[in-house]
Design a protein around this motif. Structure first.
Motif, mmCIF file in Angstrom:
data_model
loop_
_atom_site.group_PDB
_atom_site.id
_atom_site.type_symbol
_atom_site.label_atom_id
_atom_site.label_comp_id
_atom_site.label_asym_id
_atom_site.label_seq_id
_atom_site.Cartn_x
_atom_site.Cartn_y
_atom_site.Cartn_z
ATOM 1 N N HIS A 96 0.830 -1.214 0.000
ATOM 2 C CA HIS A 96 0.000 0.000 0.000
ATOM 3 C C HIS A 96 0.861 1.259 0.000
ATOM 4 N N LEU A 99 1.995 2.439 -3.445
ATOM 5 C CA LEU A 99 0.977 2.842 -4.432
ATOM 6 C C LEU A 99 1.224 4.269 -4.943
ATOM 7 N N CYS A 101 -0.696 6.744 -5.163
ATOM 8 C CA CYS A 101 -1.276 7.792 -4.316
ATOM 9 C C CYS A 101 -0.535 7.934 -2.992
ATOM 10 N N MET A 102 0.342 6.976 -2.685
ATOM 11 C CA MET A 102 1.133 7.063 -1.457
ATOM 12 C C MET A 102 2.561 7.487 -1.859
ATOM 13 N N GLY A 162 -2.886 -0.787 13.396
ATOM 14 C CA GLY A 162 -3.966 0.173 13.160
ATOM 15 C C GLY A 162 -3.565 1.633 13.313
ATOM 16 N N PRO A 163 -4.569 2.491 13.511
ATOM 17 C CA PRO A 163 -4.318 3.940 13.552
ATOM 18 C C PRO A 163 -3.511 4.386 14.759
ATOM 19 N N ALA A 164 -3.407 3.556 15.794
ATOM 20 C CA ALA A 164 -2.559 3.888 16.941
ATOM 21 C C ALA A 164 -1.163 3.291 16.757
ATOM 22 N N ALA A 167 -0.502 2.273 10.734
ATOM 23 C CA ALA A 167 -1.315 3.115 9.843
ATOM 24 C C ALA A 167 -1.306 4.572 10.329
ATOM 25 N N GLY A 168 -1.318 4.760 11.662
ATOM 26 C CA GLY A 168 -1.225 6.109 12.213
ATOM 27 C C GLY A 168 0.110 6.759 11.868
ATOM 28 N N GLN A 170 1.945 6.050 9.255
ATOM 29 C CA GLN A 170 1.938 6.395 7.829
ATOM 30 C C GLN A 170 1.170 7.695 7.599
ATOM 31 N N MET A 171 0.101 7.891 8.386
ATOM 32 C CA MET A 171 -0.662 9.141 8.276
ATOM 33 C C MET A 171 0.214 10.330 8.686
ATOM 34 N N MET A 172 0.984 10.159 9.757
ATOM 35 C CA MET A 172 1.891 11.236 10.174
ATOM 36 C C MET A 172 2.927 11.495 9.083
ATOM 37 N N LEU A 174 2.496 11.172 5.901
ATOM 38 C CA LEU A 174 1.833 12.002 4.881
ATOM 39 C C LEU A 174 1.835 13.468 5.312
ATOM 40 N N THR A 185 8.419 14.944 17.269
ATOM 41 C CA THR A 185 7.322 14.457 16.421
ATOM 42 C C THR A 185 7.824 13.408 15.431
ATOM 43 N N ARG A 188 8.177 10.208 17.340
ATOM 44 C CA ARG A 188 6.857 9.599 17.546
ATOM 45 C C ARG A 188 6.349 8.958 16.249
ATOM 46 N N ARG B 42 -2.409 12.741 13.426
ATOM 47 C CA ARG B 42 -3.260 11.667 12.904
ATOM 48 C C ARG B 42 -4.738 12.064 12.870
ATOM 49 N N LEU B 45 -6.840 11.360 9.813
ATOM 50 C CA LEU B 45 -7.143 9.940 9.613
ATOM 51 C C LEU B 45 -8.424 9.558 10.346
ATOM 52 N N LEU B 125 -5.457 4.719 3.875
ATOM 53 C CA LEU B 125 -5.108 4.512 5.283
ATOM 54 C C LEU B 125 -6.337 4.435 6.186
ATOM 55 N N SER B 129 -7.047 1.297 8.440
ATOM 56 C CA SER B 129 -7.217 1.490 9.885
ATOM 57 C C SER B 129 -8.495 0.826 10.388
ATOM 58 N N ALA B 132 -7.999 -2.955 10.667
ATOM 59 C CA ALA B 132 -7.296 -3.386 11.884
ATOM 60 C C ALA B 132 -8.170 -3.199 13.119
#
Lengths: 307, 307
Positions: A96, A99, A101-102, A162-164, A167-168, A170-172, A174, A185, A188, B42, B45, B125, B129, B132
Motif C-alpha cells: 500500500h 501505491l 497515491c502514497m 492500526g491507527p494507533a 497506519a497512524g 503512515q498518516m503522520m 503524509l 514528532t 513519535r 493523525r 485519519l 489509510l 485502519s 485493523a
C-alpha cells in the motif's frame, strides 16, 4: 582483548547469518504453504501476494520473533508462524505504501512493485488480503493451543497495525510532507510507523511463552531502542546509500522536503545516536545470558545492515 | 385472511423499523466512542474514518447480528459491538472499492466518497485502519468474556474478509470486467464479495451464544439465501433504481459490460429468483418461533429496501 572482541563479534555475525538464513527459508516455505494459488478467477490475487511475500526482504520481524521466543525456549514452529503473520502485515503495508497515491515507488526489494507488476487494483486487494490473513493465521490453534495467548497476540498485532500504530505512523508521514516536524514528532512518527510492528515481533516471543506484561518490560525497551536505531540507519541510508544495493529508490526524503533524523540532527549526531541506542538496547538484555546472543547480534545488525 | 397477512406484514415492518433505528443510533454512538479524534497529526485519519463510518448506510450487517443474537437472548451490547466490528469491515471495503483504481466512485451514501473528501492516500489509510480496528474491537474482552468465543469470531471474520471471502470476491469482480462469467461464477463471486460478511453477521449472533457449529446450519442457510437475494436486488436496482434515492452512481455494471444476475437471467426471472430465495431463507427459520420475527422481516426487506 581486542582479539577477544573480534572473536565475539565474528561469532555473533555467524549466529546472526545462520538464524537469518533459517528464518528466511522457513518463512518462504510457510508462505508457500499458506498461499496456494486457487484454480479460479482469484488466482491473480494469490500470485500478487506470493510475488510480494515470498523470496525477498531481510525478514527482520520474523527474526526478532524467533530470537525473542528463543529466550524462553518457545517451539520454533510457533515463533515462525507468528513471524509469518507479522511479515504478512509488513508486506501488506509495503504494497500500500508503494501505491501511486502514497509514495509512488516503482521498485521494491530489487523488483517492480506490486502495482507495477499486477496493476493498482490488484495491489490494493493483495494488501488487504494479507492484512486479513495475518489475523486468520494468528487465530488458528496451530499458532498456540491456549486461546488466551492467541487473543493476546491478536490484540497486540491489531493495535500495532492500526491507527494507533503503523497506519497512524503512515498518516503522520503524509502530514510530514506539508508540516514542519521537530525531533520529538519525527521520533513519535517512527515509533508508530515502524516501531510498533518491531515491538510486536519482539514481544510476541514472550507472549508465546506466557510471560505476563510486567515481565516483558526489558523486551519492550529493547524493541523501542532498536526500532529507532533502525529508522535512523534508514534515514542515513537514504542520504548515503546505494540504490542498487538497497533495491529501492533512495534520496526521497530530501526531495520531498521531509524532516528526518538526518536533517534534524546532522549525519554525525544521527550516527552517534544510532550507536547509543544500540548499546542501550543491549543493556536492556543485561539479565539474560547466552540465550539473548541473537537479540544482541540483531541490535548491532540493524544499524549496519546495508553496508 | 388477506387482512391478517396485511396486519402481519405491517407488524413486521414496524418491528424492522424500530430495530433498524435502534441499531443505527447504537452503531453511531459506538463508533463515536471508539473513534475519538486525537490531538496530533493523525487527526485527519480519524476524521476520515468518522466521515465514512458515522451517520450513514442501512446498517444491514449490525442489524443481522442483533437479530441473530436475539434468537438466543444474547446481551444486545455484545451483538452491537460485533455489529460495529463487521460494519467497520464493510465501511473499509467501501472506501477501498470507491478508489479511482477500483470502481472510481465519487458518491457514496449521498455524499462525496472518502478519497474525494480527504484525498486518496488518506482514504487508503482510513480503510486500512478500520480493517485493523475491527479485529482490535472484537478481541477486546468487552466483546465477550470467553476467549474461545472471541477467537471464533475473529477466525470467522478474518476468513470472511480475506481472499477466501470479501477481498477474493472483489478480485473476481475485477476479473469480471474482462472475462465472460456464467451464472455459476457470478453467484460464487457474490457469495464471496457480499455473502461472506452477511454470513458472518448472522452467524456471529449464534457464536456469541456459544451455539456449536452444527447448530448454526439453519442460520448459515438463511444468510446464504438473503445474501444472494440482496445482491440480485442490487443488480435490479442498478438497472431500475433512482440515483438520488440510492445515494450512489447506478447503471455501472451495464456500462462496464459486466455479467450480472439481470444480464444473465433477465429482469423478470431475476425478480422471481430473489422472491424464491427470500421464501427459502424464511423456511430455514422454521424451527424458530416469534423470536425469529426480526430475521424474517429482514429477509423480506433486503429485496425491497430501495423502493
Amino acid at each position: 582483548m581486542a582479539e577477544l572482541v573480534g572473536d565475539d563479534s565474528a561469532k555473533a555475525a555467524l549466529l546472526l547469518r545462520a538464524a537469518q538464513a533459517d528464518v528466511a527459508s522457513g518463512i518462504d516455505a510457510l508462505f508457500d504453504q499458506l498461499l496456494p494459488i486457487p484454480a479460479d478467477p482469484r488466482s491473480t490475487l494469490y500470485e500478487a501476494m506470493r510475488y510480494a511475500a515470498i523470496g525477498g526482504g531481510k525478514r527482520l520481524r520474523p527474526l526478532l520473533a524467533r530470537a525473542a521466543g528463543d529466550l524462553y525456549h518457545v517451539d520454533r514452529a510457533l515463533s515462525l508462524r507468528v513471524g509469518a503473520a507479522v511479515e504478512a502485515m509488513h508486506v501488506y503495508s509495503l504494497i500500500h505504501d508503494d501505491l501511486p497515491c502514497m509514495d509512488d515507488d516503482d521498485l521494491r526489494r530489487g523488483k517492480p512493485t506490486v502495482h507495477k507488476a499486477f496493476g493498482e487494483a490488484t495491489a490494493v486487494l493483495a494488501g488487504d488480503s494479507l492484512h486479513a490473513l495475518a489475523f486468520e493465521w494468528l487465530v488458528d490453534p496451530a499458532t498456540h493451543s491456549d486461546p488466551f495467548v492467541r487473543a493476546e497476540l491478536i490484540r497486540e498485532l491489531a493495535h500495532a497495525a492500526g491507527p494507533a500504530g503503523m497506519a497512524g505512523g503512515q498518516m503522520m508521514d503524509l502530514a510530514a510532507e506539508t508540516a514542519e516536524f521537530d525531533l520529538r514528532t519525527v521520533t513519535r512518527l517512527q515509533q508508530l510507523k515502524t516501531g510498533a510492528l518491531i515491538g510486536f515481533s519482539v514481544e510476541a516471543g514472550a507472549i508465546l511463552a506466557r510471560i505476563p506484561e510486567e515481565g516483558r518490560r526489558p523486551l519492550r525497551g529493547y524493541a523501542r531502542d532498536i526500532g529507532l536505531a533502525f529508522q535512523i540507519a534508514d534515514d542515513i541510508m537514504d542520504v548515503e546509500g546505494d540504490e542498487a544495493l538497497a533495491g529501492k529508490a533512495l534520496h526521497k526524503d530530501d526531495a520531498a522536503g521531509k524532516a528526518t533524523f538526518v536533517t534534524l540532527m546532522g549525519l554525525g549526531r544521527a550516527r552517534e545516536q544510532a550507536r547509543l541506542l544500540v548499546e542501550q538496547a543491549v543493556d536492556h538484555l543485561a539479565n539474560f545470558g547466552e540465550e539473548a546472543a541473537l537479540l544482541r547480534a540483531i541490535a548491532r545488525y540493524v544499524v549496519e545492515r546495508d553496508r
